[in-house]
Design a protein around this motif. Structure first.
Motif, mmCIF file in Angstrom:
data_model
loop_
_atom_site.group_PDB
_atom_site.id
_atom_site.type_symbol
_atom_site.label_atom_id
_atom_site.label_comp_id
_atom_site.label_asym_id
_atom_site.label_seq_id
_atom_site.Cartn_x
_atom_site.Cartn_y
_atom_site.Cartn_z
ATOM 1 N N GLU A 42 100.266 13.462 -15.103
ATOM 2 C CA GLU A 42 98.861 13.877 -15.033
ATOM 3 C C GLU A 42 98.004 12.724 -14.503
ATOM 4 O O GLU A 42 97.084 12.929 -13.698
ATOM 5 C CB GLU A 42 98.389 14.346 -16.416
ATOM 6 N N ALA A 43 98.339 11.512 -14.934
ATOM 7 C CA ALA A 43 97.579 10.344 -14.451
ATOM 8 C C ALA A 43 97.822 10.123 -12.958
ATOM 9 O O ALA A 43 96.909 9.757 -12.208
ATOM 10 C CB ALA A 43 97.976 9.101 -15.249
ATOM 11 N N ALA A 44 99.057 10.372 -12.517
ATOM 12 C CA ALA A 44 99.380 10.178 -11.091
ATOM 13 C C ALA A 44 98.626 11.192 -10.225
ATOM 14 O O ALA A 44 98.123 10.858 -9.144
ATOM 15 C CB ALA A 44 100.885 10.310 -10.878
ATOM 16 N N VAL A 45 98.529 12.424 -10.714
ATOM 17 C CA VAL A 45 97.765 13.451 -9.976
ATOM 18 C C VAL A 45 96.306 13.015 -9.874
ATOM 19 O O VAL A 45 95.692 13.058 -8.793
ATOM 20 C CB VAL A 45 97.868 14.829 -10.688
ATOM 21 N N LYS A 46 95.763 12.564 -11.003
ATOM 22 C CA LYS A 46 94.347 12.173 -11.034
ATOM 23 C C LYS A 46 94.109 10.993 -10.070
ATOM 24 O O LYS A 46 93.165 11.003 -9.272
ATOM 25 C CB LYS A 46 93.990 11.770 -12.474
ATOM 26 N N ALA A 47 95.013 10.012 -10.138
ATOM 27 C CA ALA A 47 94.843 8.823 -9.284
ATOM 28 C C ALA A 47 94.934 9.203 -7.806
ATOM 29 O O ALA A 47 94.167 8.707 -6.971
ATOM 30 C CB ALA A 47 95.902 7.776 -9.639
ATOM 31 N N ALA A 48 95.867 10.089 -7.486
ATOM 32 C CA ALA A 48 96.014 10.494 -6.076
ATOM 33 C C ALA A 48 94.738 11.189 -5.594
ATOM 34 O O ALA A 48 94.198 10.873 -4.527
ATOM 35 C CB ALA A 48 97.216 11.420 -5.915
ATOM 36 N N LEU A 49 94.231 12.118 -6.404
ATOM 37 C CA LEU A 49 93.029 12.857 -5.999
ATOM 38 C C LEU A 49 91.825 11.921 -5.931
ATOM 39 O O LEU A 49 90.991 12.012 -5.027
ATOM 40 C CB LEU A 49 92.774 14.018 -6.961
ATOM 41 N N GLU A 50 91.752 10.981 -6.883
ATOM 42 C CA GLU A 50 90.617 10.038 -6.860
ATOM 43 C C GLU A 50 90.673 9.124 -5.641
ATOM 44 O O GLU A 50 89.645 8.681 -5.136
ATOM 45 C CB GLU A 50 90.602 9.201 -8.150
ATOM 46 N N SER A 51 91.887 8.873 -5.156
ATOM 47 C CA SER A 51 92.013 7.999 -3.973
ATOM 48 C C SER A 51 91.634 8.756 -2.699
ATOM 49 O O SER A 51 91.622 8.175 -1.616
ATOM 50 C CB SER A 51 93.450 7.496 -3.853
ATOM 51 N N GLY A 52 91.407 10.071 -2.822
ATOM 52 C CA GLY A 52 91.014 10.852 -1.647
ATOM 53 C C GLY A 52 92.151 11.656 -1.061
ATOM 54 O O GLY A 52 91.967 12.344 -0.058
ATOM 55 N N ALA A 53 93.346 11.576 -1.667
ATOM 56 C CA ALA A 53 94.474 12.371 -1.169
ATOM 57 C C ALA A 53 94.178 13.844 -1.466
ATOM 58 O O ALA A 53 93.980 14.216 -2.622
ATOM 59 C CB ALA A 53 95.765 11.938 -1.863
ATOM 60 N N LYS A 54 94.155 14.661 -0.416
ATOM 61 C CA LYS A 54 93.792 16.074 -0.609
ATOM 62 C C LYS A 54 94.475 16.942 0.428
ATOM 63 O O LYS A 54 94.568 16.567 1.595
ATOM 64 C CB LYS A 54 92.277 16.278 -0.402
ATOM 65 N N THR A 55 94.855 18.131 0.003
ATOM 66 C CA THR A 55 95.314 19.150 0.940
ATOM 67 C C THR A 55 94.090 19.915 1.468
ATOM 68 O O THR A 55 92.968 19.681 1.024
ATOM 69 C CB THR A 55 96.297 20.110 0.226
ATOM 70 N N ARG A 56 94.353 20.847 2.377
ATOM 71 C CA ARG A 56 93.242 21.487 3.075
ATOM 72 C C ARG A 56 92.314 22.279 2.153
ATOM 73 O O ARG A 56 91.103 22.328 2.356
ATOM 74 C CB ARG A 56 93.805 22.409 4.170
ATOM 75 N N ASP A 57 92.882 22.900 1.110
ATOM 76 C CA ASP A 57 92.059 23.702 0.189
ATOM 77 C C ASP A 57 91.007 22.850 -0.506
ATOM 78 O O ASP A 57 89.972 23.355 -0.934
ATOM 79 C CB ASP A 57 92.944 24.387 -0.862
ATOM 80 N N LEU A 58 91.261 21.542 -0.630
ATOM 81 C CA LEU A 58 90.302 20.645 -1.279
ATOM 82 C C LEU A 58 89.455 19.891 -0.256
ATOM 83 O O LEU A 58 88.748 18.945 -0.592
ATOM 84 C CB LEU A 58 91.042 19.642 -2.182
ATOM 85 N N GLY A 59 89.588 20.275 0.998
ATOM 86 C CA GLY A 59 88.778 19.643 2.041
ATOM 87 C C GLY A 59 89.465 18.474 2.719
ATOM 88 O O GLY A 59 88.855 17.750 3.509
ATOM 89 N N GLY A 60 90.759 18.277 2.435
ATOM 90 C CA GLY A 60 91.495 17.177 3.057
ATOM 91 C C GLY A 60 92.391 17.668 4.175
ATOM 92 O O GLY A 60 92.252 18.798 4.650
ATOM 93 N N ILE A 70 101.275 11.631 -4.816
ATOM 94 C CA ILE A 70 101.288 11.685 -6.287
ATOM 95 C C ILE A 70 102.477 10.878 -6.826
ATOM 96 O O ILE A 70 102.329 10.058 -7.734
ATOM 97 C CB ILE A 70 101.330 13.151 -6.775
ATOM 98 N N ARG A 71 103.630 11.084 -6.234
ATOM 99 C CA ARG A 71 104.839 10.384 -6.720
ATOM 100 C C ARG A 71 104.701 8.876 -6.614
ATOM 101 O O ARG A 71 105.201 8.138 -7.462
ATOM 102 C CB ARG A 71 106.070 10.822 -5.913
ATOM 103 N N SER A 72 104.001 8.423 -5.569
ATOM 104 C CA SER A 72 103.883 6.972 -5.364
ATOM 105 C C SER A 72 103.077 6.327 -6.483
ATOM 106 O O SER A 72 103.057 5.113 -6.615
ATOM 107 C CB SER A 72 103.230 6.682 -4.009
ATOM 108 N N ARG A 73 102.400 7.105 -7.274
ATOM 109 C CA ARG A 73 101.577 6.575 -8.366
ATOM 110 C C ARG A 73 102.251 6.689 -9.729
ATOM 111 O O ARG A 73 101.610 6.450 -10.749
ATOM 112 C CB ARG A 73 100.217 7.288 -8.373
ATOM 113 N N LEU A 74 103.524 7.057 -9.729
ATOM 114 C CA LEU A 74 104.248 7.145 -10.999
ATOM 115 C C LEU A 74 104.732 5.776 -11.433
ATOM 116 O O LEU A 74 105.130 4.967 -10.585
ATOM 117 C CB LEU A 74 105.487 8.037 -10.831
ATOM 118 N N PRO A 75 104.762 5.522 -12.735
ATOM 119 C CA PRO A 75 105.446 4.314 -13.185
ATOM 120 C C PRO A 75 106.959 4.515 -13.025
ATOM 121 O O PRO A 75 107.419 5.643 -12.875
ATOM 122 C CB PRO A 75 105.071 4.247 -14.670
#
Ligand code: NAD
Ligand code: IPM
Ligand code: MN
Length: 343
Positions: free
Chosen positions: A308-326, A337-342
């Motif tokens: 859940e933290a990795a998803v949040k960090a990815a989205l906060e960094s601006g990583a987005k698919t088209r539905d979210l405007g990315g 998302i995976r790159s942010r996993l411990p």
């Protein structure tokens, strides 16, 4: 060596397979951290149905019922099967056959700019109401029966009251007992009984129409919403809209009354999205967060929190698919998302 956790994978149709592909590395990651799990990939969905005539064979259903701890499910629904028969015989069969009464659909902000006060959990009854699929089409008349049984209503509401007590948050029952006097009358009666048994929970009932208006105006004012199958379906999609839409909303369903090691079902709230399928546009977040819910259900809390933290960090960094405007593809979003996993 402990007994492996047995997870069945059913990608299903449309974007189901695309988002499932992004969930699988999280299973490998959990294994690498010492979790013992084994997976079985199942082919059921529209392609399999059209090629073989099979939806969910009884033998497969029985193995899922008796030999599986969790099912990760993508989505079903295909324009080539306009009757939706395979979707009923796969997804509704699993929900109803396994008596997965409680469907939890959490809704928390996923990205900056969203209302930080939103922290809603929808507890949707998952097996009954109009989903019993009993009805008829007659000349000039059509009937869809909605059946509500006291054991299922009680199971759903008990789970919701328990959760409200644990979270120390208010609980709202969505209903239309002013019209649906019998079915929703039953919901009201069981709700009142549980309310008197749980004085620690601040519990109220609301007409579903007024609740929807209140939700749109003040989503932060709702914490836990219990609803029957039909209203819960609608309310959970509205809630998804507060946090970025269908692509990000997760869910998990379980049978609170069944013994240890019974299959639970984790699936995103969204469907097979035929309008974007096959183009790498699907957002894998709902599927990845559903996998985190499965891990939490299995007792793998650290992994669930880390995902859940990795998803949040990815989205906060601006990583987005088209539905979210990315502009990220499904695969790039999964990788971000995976790159942010411990480790
Ligand atoms: P849908 O959820 O498939 O799509 C609704 C909208 O959300 C579409 O615009 C779609 O592009 C978008 N969307 C959905 N998932 C997305 C994702 N991961 N990333 C980005 N955008 C996404 O609902 P629908 O179009 O009403 O139904 C399509 C089919 O799916 C139907 O056959 C329906 O019965 C089925 N369905 C299945 C499930 C399930 O398997 N649990 C849930 C809902 C709908
Ligand atoms: C969902 C879907 C299903 C439902 C359909 C596909 C039967 O909308 O999982 O929310 O109505 O439950
Ligand atoms: Mn739905």
């Amino acid at each position: 060596m402990d007994i492996p956790v047995r997870i069945a994978l059913i990608p299903g149709d449309g974007v189901g397979g695309e988002v499932m592909t992004e969930a699988l590395p999280f299973l490998d990651w959990a294994c690498a951290r010492g979790r013992n799990l084994e997976t079985t990939l199942l082919p059921y969905g529209a392609d399999h149905f059209l090629a073989t005539g099979e939806t969910l064979p009884e033998s497969a259903y029985t193995s899922l019922r008796d030999g599986c701890d969790g099912i990760l499910f993508g989505a079903v629904g295909d324009p080539r099967v306009p009757s939706g028969r395979h979707a009923e015989e796969i997804l509704l069969r699993l929900r109803q056959g396994l008596e997965l009464t409680v469907n939890l659909r959490p809704c928390r902000p996923t990205a900056p700019g969203q209302d930080a006060a939103i922290d809603i959990e929808v507890f949707r009854e998952n097996t009954e109401g109009p989903y019993c699929l009993q009805g008829s089409t007659e000349p000039g008349r059509a009937v869809d029966l909605a059946i509500h049984t006291e054991p299922a209503v009680r199971r759903l509401l008990e789970a919701a009251f328990q959760r409200a007590a644990t979270r120390s948050c208010p609980l709202t029952l969505a209903h239309k007992a002013n019209v649906l006097k019998h079915g929703h009358g039953l919901w009201m009666r069981v709700f009142e009984e549980l309310r008197s048994r749980h004085p620690e929970v601040s519990a109220r009932t609301m007409h579903a129409d007024a609740l929807l208006c209140g939700l749109v105006q003040h989503p932060g004012a709702f914490s836990l919403i219990a609803a029957d199958n039909y209203l819960g379906d609608l309310i959970s999609d509205l809630c998804a809209a507060f946090i970025g839409g269908m692509g990000v909303a997760p869910s998990i369903s379980w049978a609170p009354h069944r013994p240890f090691r019974c299959a639970v079902l984790a699936e995103p709230v969204h469907g097979s999205a035929p309008d974007i399928a096959g183009r790498g546009l699907a957002n894998p977040v709902g599927m990845i967060l559903s996998t985190a819910l499965l891990f939490r259900h299995l007792g793998w809390e650290p992994e669930a929190i880390a995902m859940e933290a990795a998803v949040k960090a990815a989205l906060e960094s601006g990583a987005k698919t088209r539905d979210l405007g990315g502009a990220l593809s499904t695969a790039s979003m999964g990788a971000s998302i995976r790159s942010r996993l411990p480790r």
